[in-house]
Write a protein that holds these residues in place. Structure first.
Motif, PDB file in Angstrom:
ATOM      1  N   GLY A   2       0.915  -1.212  -0.074  1.00  0.00           N
ATOM      2  CA  GLY A   2       0.066   0.111  -0.118  1.00  0.00           C
ATOM      3  C   GLY A   2       0.904   1.218  -0.163  1.00  0.00           C
ATOM      4  O   GLY A   2       1.913   1.378   0.554  1.00  0.00           O
ATOM      5  N   ASP A  31      -8.380  -9.562  -6.290  1.00  0.00           N
ATOM      6  CA  ASP A  31      -7.583  -9.747  -5.089  1.00  0.00           C
ATOM      7  C   ASP A  31      -8.474 -10.402  -4.046  1.00  0.00           C
ATOM      8  O   ASP A  31      -9.267  -9.535  -3.369  1.00  0.00           O
ATOM      9  CB  ASP A  31      -7.195  -8.416  -4.893  1.00  0.00           C
ATOM     10  N   SER A  34      -8.436  -8.280  -0.513  1.00  0.00           N
ATOM     11  CA  SER A  34      -9.260  -7.375  -0.630  1.00  0.00           C
ATOM     12  C   SER A  34     -10.821  -7.539  -0.578  1.00  0.00           C
ATOM     13  O   SER A  34     -11.459  -6.731   0.015  1.00  0.00           O
ATOM     14  CB  SER A  34      -8.785  -6.518  -1.606  1.00  0.00           C
ATOM     15  N   ASP A 142       0.348  -9.373  -4.635  1.00  0.00           N
ATOM     16  CA  ASP A 142       0.022  -8.116  -5.476  1.00  0.00           C
ATOM     17  C   ASP A 142       0.546  -8.277  -6.870  1.00  0.00           C
ATOM     18  O   ASP A 142       0.092  -8.239  -7.963  1.00  0.00           O
ATOM     19  CB  ASP A 142       0.627  -6.841  -4.815  1.00  0.00           C
ATOM     20  N   SER A 158      -9.729  -4.814  -6.787  1.00  0.00           N
ATOM     21  CA  SER A 158      -8.866  -4.729  -5.754  1.00  0.00           C
ATOM     22  C   SER A 158      -9.384  -3.291  -5.056  1.00  0.00           C
ATOM     23  O   SER A 158     -10.169  -2.529  -5.408  1.00  0.00           O
ATOM     24  CB  SER A 158      -7.391  -5.056  -5.842  1.00  0.00           C
ATOM     25  N   ASP A 160      -6.502  -1.724  -3.422  1.00  0.00           N
ATOM     26  CA  ASP A 160      -5.063  -1.447  -3.113  1.00  0.00           C
ATOM     27  C   ASP A 160      -4.266  -0.586  -4.070  1.00  0.00           C
ATOM     28  O   ASP A 160      -4.363  -0.460  -5.184  1.00  0.00           O
ATOM     29  CB  ASP A 160      -4.345  -2.991  -2.995  1.00  0.00           C
TER      30      ASP A 160
END
Length: 732
Positions: A2, A31, A34, A142, A158, A160
């Motif tokens: 992040g 994701d 998430s 990720d 997601s 993120d």
């Protein structure tokens, strides 16, 4: 991962950087971590009681139904174990969640997020029902999520901020509308379903700042800081950076910082930018900083993934290129014109320093059995931490701070899991809440012999079942107690048995857990999934006004399966009419923390810990018992409220006879299940609560006796009243 402030920066300018899109007939890489959190927040469930998994599961079902109606093929990618370089971040987050859980237990309406234990498990279980392609990465996922999406040429879903840096299509979860709409293709004149969304356009983002080179995106992420590289590492760089100001409601220090770096990058190539950054530091620090930058470049620019085969996707034709910057080829770097300040240090408590562990051998060879099962989502992510680090990181729950951590009741199960995974009897530590802080708890040694992972693969189901009972210290004959229950109930009943033996569950809580299971697994199928009183009455008011029929029940009183199968629809409707109120938020508890029974919530947290680790053990032993989805077992708001109600009844059975008198098949089923539980309970327990103590006569003194706030009787009253019942599981 992040990048602080970047999501807000992009969202504030969504009209500039995002394109409207009708999503349909496409692949979608999701994701998983998430999605689990974002869906749970959307379902409007309480977090202070432990999780309303039925509501969460229902929203997940609607989500997947919407995707498939629009011919969107989902690929879910989960994170695995924690990476060593993220340990400090993990501990800080754990500390914050423990503090949030403590505040939540004091303030019912506290808005902090303390996600329930089973949110990932529920997503996985419902994904299996829909036959969704899923994979679990060994560690952080990720980069692989972005790579898989690039390979498929489809968007990532997601929430993120790292996906703003990856050069690919990205749909922030907040920009997806799950309402299915219809449209007509002007070319084919055919109708199709679609979901409205906004897709982030990286080219528009870069064009807004003089066409910043895409190769500088990883450098942008590093300079702004993420979970791996702290922004304070580049303090000297920021001291010499010209500050740009955002305007209006977008103005803040973090927003100004992002704009400043973007404006600076407008006229820089990747190499020239790196040279200028390194020029702010002494020679001995430059290689370390360049290593951080190279790691980011490698992560953001990779185009391959070892997990493609687990999703049935062929590998790309072109492999990723190595794009690391060679320090020796950068040329001359000027010396810093100002003395360098050391702002990288940050304060840590002694407790936290003990939790930061040394580098682990993450490049060790994984056993084939472990690797395959882990990546196929058959094992939970904590197994990777247990295997590599001999550490288990406890997810924060709402608990009684003065009591032992709710995970401790499951330590025998966790110790057995550790031995099967590693072959070691001791050496496992749990990291989690100790008091109100983060601390380490040593898991007891497991001495008895257990099979290895490889041996489990060759054992038949009967042998694996015996291992399961052995770990729970149950005689194999206990299998006969389970035979009258449906397969989907077996692990749930074993969790209740284990909790009775280890934590001495109160009978009000046992009743509430059983009623919750009956409603979620049976009643909802007959009434429809409804949690609103107004909606329920709109659908069933006419049937509730019909005269009751005389029903002669010919059911074997010992066979739970028969009882559940013979539940009538009318009884289900009357049952929900009597119990639906317990699924609702209580304004009395919301208005004052004194009505919030933290002991009861702690008991629920202990039960969830037991149920979760029995599910883990069952998966490790190749499911000698049928798996279950917690969304068909637990609504913790209901369990808490109904426990509070039953805790003030002098005789629970008498009270329930009156409460469910219009639903005799449900009442009979409940009695049959409770009688079965009484049969295998280790101790003799009474299905009553103690009568209220007689008040002593006042003595002539300066002290006063405060009477009990609630009377203990069988009359109908507020179902929300806190319990006077003592939970013997709590240890000061």
């Amino acid at each position: 991962m992040g990048i602080p402030g970047l999501t807000t920066f992009i969202e504030n300018r969504a009209d500039l950087y995002m394109d409207d899109c009708k999503l349909h007939d496409t692949n979608l890489v999701i994701d998983g971590n998430s999605l689990a959190c974002q869906i749970y927040q959307q379902c409007g469930s309480n977090m202070c009681f432990g999780g309303d998994y039925d509501k969460y599961g229902n929203i997940l079902m609607m989500f997947f139904e919407a995707l498939f109606k629009c011919k969107i093929t989902p690929y879910i990618v989960f994170d695995g174990g924690y990476e060593t370089r993220k340990m400090k971040t993990i501990i800080v987050r754990m500390k914050n969640r423990i503090q949030a859980a403590e505040k939540m237990s004091k303030m019912y309406n506290h808005h902090a997020s303390v996600f329930p234990l089973f949110i990932r498990e529920t997503l996985r279980d419902i994904g299996l029902k829909w036959e969704v392609n899923m994979v679990q990465c060994d560690f952080e996922g990720d980069t692989d999520i972005a790579n898989i999406a690039r390979r498929l040429g489809c968007p990532v879903l997601s929430y993120d901020s790292d996906f703003y840096i990856f050069d690919g299509l990205y749909i922030p979860f907040s920009r997806l509308d799950m309402t299915v709409r219809r449209n007509v293709d002007l070319t084919t004149k055919m109708q199709y379903n679609f979901l409205n969304c906004k897709i982030y356009n990286v080219d528009k983002f870069l064009c807004s700042y003089g066409r910043v080179d895409k190769s500088n995106l990883p450098l942008l992420a590093v300079l702004l800081g993420n979970d791996y590289v702290k922004r304070s590492t580049f303090s000297m760089f920021y001291q010499n950076l010209k500050t740009q100001s955002c305007h209006g409601r977008h103005k803040s220090e973090s927003q100004n910082r992002i704009k400043s770096v973007l404006v600076w990058l407008e006229n820089e190539t990747r190499e020239s930018a790196i040279i200028k950054v390194l020029g702010r530091y002494k020679k001995e620090k430059r290689q370390r900083i360049l290593d951080n930058i190279n790691n980011a470049i490698k992560g953001y620019n990779c185009f391959d993934s070892i997990y493609l085969k687990y999703l049935g996707i062929s590998p790309p034709d072109v492999k990723s290129k190595e794009e690391c910057i060679d320090f020796d080829k950068l040329g001359d770097i000027e010396e810093p014109s100002e003395p360098e300040e050391d702002n990288e240090k940050h304060s840590e408590s002694d407790c936290d320093q003990e939790i930061i562990f040394p580098e682990d051998q993450e490049d060790s060879t994984l056993p084939t059995v472990f690797k395959e099962n882990f990546r196929k989502c058959l094992y939970p992510p904590c197994f990777m931490d247990i295997f590599f680090r001999h550490k288990y990181y406890c997810i924060a729950q709402v608990e009684e701070v003065s009591a032992e951590n709710a995970y401790i009741v499951s330590f025998d199960i966790i110790a057995a899991i550790f031995k099967i995974l590693t072959g070691l009897c001791e050496g496992l530590s749990c990291v989690g809440r100790v008091g109100s802080k983060v601390g380490k708890m040593d898991v007891p040694t497991y001495h008895d012999p257990l099979p290895t992972l490889e041996e489990i693969e060759t054992m038949d189901s009967e042998e694996r079942l015996k291992v399961f009972f052995k770990i729970l210290k149950l005689d194999y004959s206990f299998k006969t107690h389970l035979s009258s229950f449906p397969y989907s109930w077996h692990l749930y009943i074993l969790a209740i048995k284990y909790a009775i033996d280890r934590s001495k569950l109160s009978w009000p809580l046992i009743y509430a857990l059983i009623v919750s299971k009956i409603i979620l697994s049976c009643i909802d199928y007959r009434t429809g999934f409804i949690r609103s009183v107004a909606t329920f009455m709109k659908k069933h008011a006419a049937k509730l006004s019909m005269p009751l029929e005389n029903r002669d029940m010919a059911i074997d009183p010992k066979d739970v399966s028969d009882c559940l199968n013979q539940l009538s629809t009318m009884d289900a409707i009357h049952c929900m009419n009597s119990l639906l109120q317990y699924f609702q938020k209580d304004q009395k508890v919301a208005s004052s923390s004194k009505f919030f029974d933290r002991r009861s919530v702690h008991s629920i947290s202990e039960f969830q810990s037991i149920l979760l680790h029995l599910k883990y053990l069952n998966n490790l032993l190749k499911q000698p018992f049928h798996d279950f989805s917690v969304s068909s077992c637990l609504n913790c708001t209901f369990v808490y409220n109904f426990t509070a109600n039953l805790s003030k009844r002098t005789n629970i059975e008498t009270y329930l006879d009156g409460l469910l008198c219009k639903a005799p098949t449900v009442l009979n089923t409940l009695h049959v299940i409770i009688n079965s539980i009484k049969e295998f309970s280790c101790v003799t327990v009474e299905n009553t609560n103690p009568p209220p103590k007689k008040r002593k006569k006042k003595k002539k003194s300066t002290s006063t006796v405060i009477p009990d706030e609630h009377s203990n009787n069988d009359s109908e009253g507020e179902p929300w009243v806190d319990s006077n019942n003592k939970f013997s599981l709590l240890k000061s």
